[in-house]
Design a protein around this motif. Sequence first.
Motif, PDB file in Angstrom:
ATOM      1  N   GLY A  35     -19.836  12.012  14.348  1.00  0.00           N
ATOM      2  CA  GLY A  35     -20.679  13.001  13.708  1.00  0.00           C
ATOM      3  C   GLY A  35     -20.542  14.372  14.339  1.00  0.00           C
ATOM      4  N   PHE A  37     -22.983  17.806  14.992  1.00  0.00           N
ATOM      5  CA  PHE A  37     -24.313  18.378  15.010  1.00  0.00           C
ATOM      6  C   PHE A  37     -24.187  19.836  15.434  1.00  0.00           C
ATOM      7  CE2 PHE A  37     -27.214  14.703  14.703  1.00  0.00           C
ATOM      8  CZ  PHE A  37     -26.300  13.673  14.757  1.00  0.00           C
ATOM      9  N   PHE A  47     -28.322  17.628  12.429  1.00  0.00           N
ATOM     10  CA  PHE A  47     -27.165  16.929  11.863  1.00  0.00           C
ATOM     11  C   PHE A  47     -26.400  17.855  10.928  1.00  0.00           C
ATOM     12  CE2 PHE A  47     -24.684  13.658  10.006  1.00  0.00           C
ATOM     13  CZ  PHE A  47     -24.697  13.861   8.634  1.00  0.00           C
ATOM     14  N   ARG A  50     -21.115  13.449   9.121  1.00  0.00           N
ATOM     15  CA  ARG A  50     -20.638  12.268   9.809  1.00  0.00           C
ATOM     16  C   ARG A  50     -19.577  11.611   8.943  1.00  0.00           C
ATOM     17  NH1 ARG A  50     -21.643   7.782   7.298  1.00  0.00           N
ATOM     18  NH2 ARG A  50     -23.515   7.530   6.032  1.00  0.00           N
ATOM     19  N   ASN A  59     -20.989  12.000   5.013  1.00  0.00           N
ATOM     20  CA  ASN A  59     -22.341  12.428   4.684  1.00  0.00           C
ATOM     21  C   ASN A  59     -22.531  13.833   5.275  1.00  0.00           C
ATOM     22  OD1 ASN A  59     -24.951  12.383   3.769  1.00  0.00           O
ATOM     23  ND2 ASN A  59     -25.747  11.196   5.476  1.00  0.00           N
ATOM     24  N   ALA A  61     -25.207  17.416   5.709  1.00  0.00           N
ATOM     25  CA  ALA A  61     -26.498  18.066   5.551  1.00  0.00           C
ATOM     26  C   ALA A  61     -26.466  18.913   4.279  1.00  0.00           C
ATOM     27  CB  ALA A  61     -26.793  18.943   6.763  1.00  0.00           C
ATOM     28  N   SER A 103     -25.523   6.989  11.128  1.00  0.00           N
ATOM     29  CA  SER A 103     -26.800   7.669  11.269  1.00  0.00           C
ATOM     30  C   SER A 103     -26.664   9.179  11.182  1.00  0.00           C
ATOM     31  CB  SER A 103     -27.424   7.297  12.613  1.00  0.00           C
ATOM     32  OG  SER A 103     -28.596   8.034  12.846  1.00  0.00           O
ATOM     33  N   THR A 104     -27.773   9.819  10.770  1.00  0.00           N
ATOM     34  CA  THR A 104     -27.860  11.274  10.807  1.00  0.00           C
ATOM     35  C   THR A 104     -28.819  11.728  11.901  1.00  0.00           C
ATOM     36  OG1 THR A 104     -29.629  11.316   9.160  1.00  0.00           O
ATOM     37  CG2 THR A 104     -27.371  11.421   8.327  1.00  0.00           C
ATOM     38  N   THR A 105     -29.274  10.782  12.709  1.00  0.00           N
ATOM     39  CA  THR A 105     -30.251  11.054  13.766  1.00  0.00           C
ATOM     40  C   THR A 105     -29.544  11.173  15.109  1.00  0.00           C
ATOM     41  OG1 THR A 105     -31.915   9.798  12.561  1.00  0.00           O
ATOM     42  CG2 THR A 105     -32.328  10.200  14.896  1.00  0.00           C
ATOM     43  N   LYS A 106     -29.787  12.246  15.810  1.00  0.00           N
ATOM     44  CA  LYS A 106     -29.053  12.485  17.051  1.00  0.00           C
ATOM     45  C   LYS A 106     -29.313  11.402  18.103  1.00  0.00           C
ATOM     46  CE  LYS A 106     -32.393  15.812  18.969  1.00  0.00           C
ATOM     47  NZ  LYS A 106     -33.365  15.760  17.856  1.00  0.00           N
TER      48      LYS A 106
END
Length: 122
Positions: A35, A37, A47, A50, A59, A61, A103-106
């Motif tokens: 990913g 960020f 994000f 990724r 995916n 943002a 995931s899109t979560t750091k």
Amino acid sequence: QVQLVESGGGSVQAGGSLRLSCAVSGRTFSSYYMGWFRQAVGKEREFVARINWYGTSTNFADSVKGRFTILRDNAKNTVYLQMNSLKPEDTAVYYCARSRIPSTTKDDYDYWGQGTQVTVSS
């Protein structure tokens, strides 16, 4: 030991393009999600994009959709972020990171690069 090293940042005028690279060394690169960020001054790390193991699923943002592309070359252990139509609000330090899940979560990313600065002037 896993290491991620970003490169390709710089200064560009609005409407321009940059291509960031992230070279990964250490454990098997192709088994993980990668990913990108970014973190602007005074803001939380957010994000950007990724990509899955095989490069077949991506995916983005909403803020970069249609302008940024994420690619990976497993033979070179490298992931790329192609950024087109850059805007001043894209100015930030950009980080690549590795995750075991899509995931899109750091917090789901376990290894991070040191970051590369992108500055877009109007």
